[in-house]
Design an enzyme around this catalytic site. Structure first.
Site, PDB file in Angstrom:
ATOM      1  CB  CYS A 135      -0.938  -0.021   1.212  1.00  0.00           C
ATOM      2  SG  CYS A 135      -2.174   1.303   1.212  1.00  0.00           S
ATOM      3  CB  CYS A 136       3.814   2.311   2.043  1.00  0.00           C
ATOM      4  SG  CYS A 136       3.181   2.801   3.655  1.00  0.00           S
ATOM      5  CB  CYS A 218      -2.524   7.006   5.916  1.00  0.00           C
ATOM      6  SG  CYS A 218      -1.601   7.433   4.437  1.00  0.00           S
ATOM      7  CB  CYS A 221      -1.093   3.370   8.932  1.00  0.00           C
ATOM      8  SG  CYS A 221      -1.703   2.313   7.616  1.00  0.00           S
ATOM      9  CB  CYS A 244       5.918   5.137   4.340  1.00  0.00           C
ATOM     10  SG  CYS A 244       6.908   6.589   3.908  1.00  0.00           S
TER      11      CYS A 244
HETATM   12  S1  SF4 Z   1       0.443   4.687   5.616  1.00  0.00           S
HETATM   13 FE1  SF4 Z   1      -1.137   3.060   5.556  1.00  0.00          FE
HETATM   14  S2  SF4 Z   1      -2.825   3.849   4.289  1.00  0.00           S
HETATM   15 FE2  SF4 Z   1      -1.028   5.187   3.973  1.00  0.00          FE
HETATM   16  S3  SF4 Z   1      -0.045   4.409   2.146  1.00  0.00           S
HETATM   17 FE3  SF4 Z   1       0.964   3.386   3.880  1.00  0.00          FE
HETATM   18  S4  SF4 Z   1      -0.187   1.486   4.301  1.00  0.00           S
HETATM   19 FE4  SF4 Z   1      -1.426   2.772   2.904  1.00  0.00          FE
END
Ligand code: SF4
Length: 248
Positions: A135-136, A218, A221, A244
């Protein structure tokens, strides 16, 4: 501000500095890095502006506007890159909008290739809960890499006092993954120095910082931290993940 830097700052938006090769940039880092290690943040930014012109930008996660404020004093109109992941708290988006409205900066909001709903369709819902690294990578690392393509150097608000992982962060370093010079003007700043700068200059701060969130990412998280806890312990809490990927 030095005379040379004043000129660089005045002409910042119109500067046409040509890109340097990887070897030239690495050579620059090896020569200047130690020299600027103990320099004040303003001087570090002055050097970056004078050296890279419009091929230098700063990034901000909008936890506060300290770096954006400092940079806008040195180089009005400077590019400030913000990664709009689609998962930010409303307070973070509000801080970004306030920075854009009140500081002389060129705010650039960078979005991932896929919206959150498109990512949900492609990878399943709530990817952050199943594979936060992916996701990151999709919502932060790749968008930042793309956004930095036109720059030779970027500055971050990273500070050594934030967490153990960052205690050796150089003021001027070479980011081999991005093939860019990475500038951390606030690397040596303590929490108290940040607070003093904010108070003395009326700098914008994300309201969540006063509500138990010393480090703000975010919303899925990020959780509140208790007094005395590591300031970044609320990020990806309980997962073992600490960064991240944009600073690795
Ligand atoms: S901090 Fe969490 S929601 Fe944001 S990009 Fe990374 S995994 Fe995704």
């Amino acid at each position: 501000m030095t005379a040379a830097t004043t000129m660089a700052a005045r002409s910042f938006r119109g500067s046409t500095t040509a890109g340097r090769s990887k070897e030239e940039l690495k050579d620059l880092v090896s020569h200047v890095g130690a020299e600027l290690e103990l320099a004040p943040a303003e001087v570090i930014i002055e050097w970056a502006v004078a050296t890279f012109g419009n091929r230098f930008c700063i990034t901000s996660s909008m936890g506060d506007a300290v770096l954006a404020h400092l940079a806008s004093r040195v180089a009005p109109g400077i590019d400030v890159v913000f990664l709009d992941t689609g998962y930010h708290f409303a307070e973070t988006i509000g801080t970004r909008d306030a920075v854009e409205a009140t500081l002389p900066v060129n705010l650039i909001s960078v979005t991932p290739a896929q919206s959150v709903s498109e990512q949900d369709a492609a990878h399943g819902p709530d990817l952050y809960a199943r594979d936060p690294d992916l996701c990151c990578a999709l919502r932060k690392v790749k968008p930042l890499e793309d956004a930095l393509a036109g720059y030779d150097a970027w500055a971050t608000g990273l500070r050594r006092a934030e967490t153990r992982n960052r205690v050796i962060a150089p003021v001027i370093g070479w980011d081999d993954k991005k093939r860019k010079v990475k500038v951390s003007p606030l690397a040596r700043w303590s929490d108290e120095q940040v607070e003093r700068y904010v108070a003395e200059n009326g700098v914008l701060v994300n309201p969540l910082a006063y509500d138990g969130y010393p480090s703000i990412g975010c919303w899925p998280c990020t959780r509140r931290v208790a007094p005395g806890e590591d300031s970044r312990s609320g990020r990806w809490a309980g997962t073992g993940k600490t960064e991240c990927g944009i600073h690795q």
